[in-house]
Design an enzyme around this catalytic site. Sequence first.
Site, PDB file in Angstrom:
ATOM      1  N   SER A   1     -10.043  -0.598   6.895  1.00 36.69           N
ATOM      2  CA  SER A   1      -9.465  -0.465   5.554  1.00 36.69           C
ATOM      3  C   SER A   1      -8.751  -1.688   4.995  1.00 36.69           C
ATOM      4  O   SER A   1      -8.375  -1.682   3.823  1.00 36.69           O
ATOM      5  CB  SER A   1      -8.494   0.705   5.517  1.00 36.69           C
ATOM      6  OG  SER A   1      -9.211   1.887   5.378  1.00 36.69           O
TER       7      SER A   1
ATOM      8  N   SER B   1      -9.877   1.798   2.747  1.00 39.03           N
ATOM      9  CA  SER B   1      -9.028   2.576   1.885  1.00 39.03           C
ATOM     10  C   SER B   1      -7.978   1.764   1.118  1.00 39.03           C
ATOM     11  O   SER B   1      -7.421   2.266   0.146  1.00 39.03           O
ATOM     12  CB  SER B   1      -8.293   3.632   2.721  1.00 39.03           C
ATOM     13  OG  SER B   1      -7.425   3.018   3.643  1.00 39.03           O
TER      14      SER B   1
ATOM     15  N   LYS C   1       0.848  -1.198   0.000  1.00 39.82           N
ATOM     16  CA  LYS C   1       0.000   0.000   0.000  1.00 39.82           C
ATOM     17  C   LYS C   1       0.883   1.248   0.000  1.00 39.82           C
ATOM     18  O   LYS C   1       1.917   1.277   0.679  1.00 39.82           O
ATOM     19  CB  LYS C   1      -0.907  -0.017   1.239  1.00 39.82           C
ATOM     20  CG  LYS C   1      -1.962   1.083   1.260  1.00 39.82           C
ATOM     21  CD  LYS C   1      -2.897   0.914   2.473  1.00 39.82           C
ATOM     22  CE  LYS C   1      -3.981   1.977   2.517  1.00 39.82           C
ATOM     23  NZ  LYS C   1      -4.892   1.809   3.670  1.00 39.82           N
TER      24      LYS C   1
END
EC number: 6.3.5.7
Length: 486
Positions: free
Chosen positions: A173, A149, A74
């Site tokens: 997330s 997210s 990420k």
Amino acid sequence: MTFADLRQKLKSGEVSSKELVQEKINRIKELDPILNSFLTLNSDRALSNAEYIDKQIASGDSLPTLSGIPLAIKDNLCTKGIKTTCASKILGDFVPPYESTVTKKLLKAGAIMIGKTNMDEFAMGSSTETSAFGPTLNPWNISKVPGGSSGGSAASVAAELCFGSLGSDTGGSIRQPASFCGVVGMKPTYGRVSRWGLIAFASSLDQVGPFANNVSDAAEILQVISGKDDFDSTTVDIPVPNYLENLSKSIKGMKIGLIDTCFQHEGLDSDVKDSVLGSASLLETLGAEIMNVSCPRFNDGIATYYVIAPSEASANLARYDGVKYGFRADDEQTLIEMTSKSRALGFGSEVKRRILIGTYALSAGYVDAYYKKAQQVRTLIRRDFDEAFKKVDVLLAPTAPTTAFGSGENIDNPMAMYLSDLLTIPANLAGLPAISLPCGFDKSGLPIGLQLIGNVFEEAKLLQVANQFEQAAEVYKNRPKTDFTL
Ligand code: GLN
């Protein structure tokens, strides 16, 4: 194919790491112009690292567990010399001079970092639509969001653009996008995994964790990234158990609690409800004892979170002042004007909304009414869990109230967007480990996620139940056809 299968193939020479990496790069080139799950590709370095691993394999060395396996990271985890943007314009050109602890550990374990994945800006969002670099689409149906997210980390695993990835989970997330994309995602106990080099959102909630195709791969990644880190004083110095050891052990006699409040919510989709309750019945046939458990404060999680998380974010994001690093509006005359304009142009609207809410909640005169009150409710939520874990080993709930929603459907309605984290947030507030794994599909063929929540540092037990479920349910066998040809 599990990591264990991959290791076997690499060892026997049936496939080389370079071939694995090249195949993933080709696939990314073909599919990611549509999906937009990657922000930065690390192709050259990935290929040369893979070549190095292949040489080591050929020389017969015994290698660490993830050797030669391409993973994605990420884009809020700092990677030395590789752009790390947090999907924000304000960090659009930021190249960290250091490596986060978790990525350092993965590299040490031999993993190949294939690229950095798209996300909601500063991890604020539930659909990967607040990224400054365009949204990620859901590989199961490209008119749907992948969740957020960590939407890029989830979609890239689901679309087989990598074999696993890292995400971060502040209010859901990892678990919510795992649920929307039909993959496994796990948030560890607060303090289990280092956040050094994770760009901070809400420091009392943020945790890093794995995405994978199956529970045992998730366990393997967690194994590598867990443990005390001298660079993160919030990591806890207790031994990391072997997360693979108990995976195949029976769950006979284990007590699993259905959190009743989660099933009474009016926004809960009926397909999700049926599938998750069906999963509980399957666990019962495996020998678990299923009982109803009450967590009366569970639904207060969302209101509590949306005071605490923005408050912490408003403090954490004060560092983006246009001076030290990141985007600078350099046509201004005074320091205040420069900082103000840098932030006005550098941050997107969701991030600004959080900074405003957080600054307000922390301001003199309101801090007791909002922030302090939220901290008190947080304690009550934790106490509900403490009571529940006196009776049961593991708690069970849906991961999200619905399956993946349509792109653009909630983007102008922050309340609707925030509600999609209703069922994941309480575990963050209480610091508990939780996992989402695929348990079925809704009528339109979109994946449904089952969430299991454990007591602190009981990741091994969670993984055991999850793995037993996965083996018995064989959800992947019923994969419906999707409109995105994979
Ligand atoms: N969707 C939640 C939010 O917008 C959670 C985000 C996260 O876990 N990083 O804050």
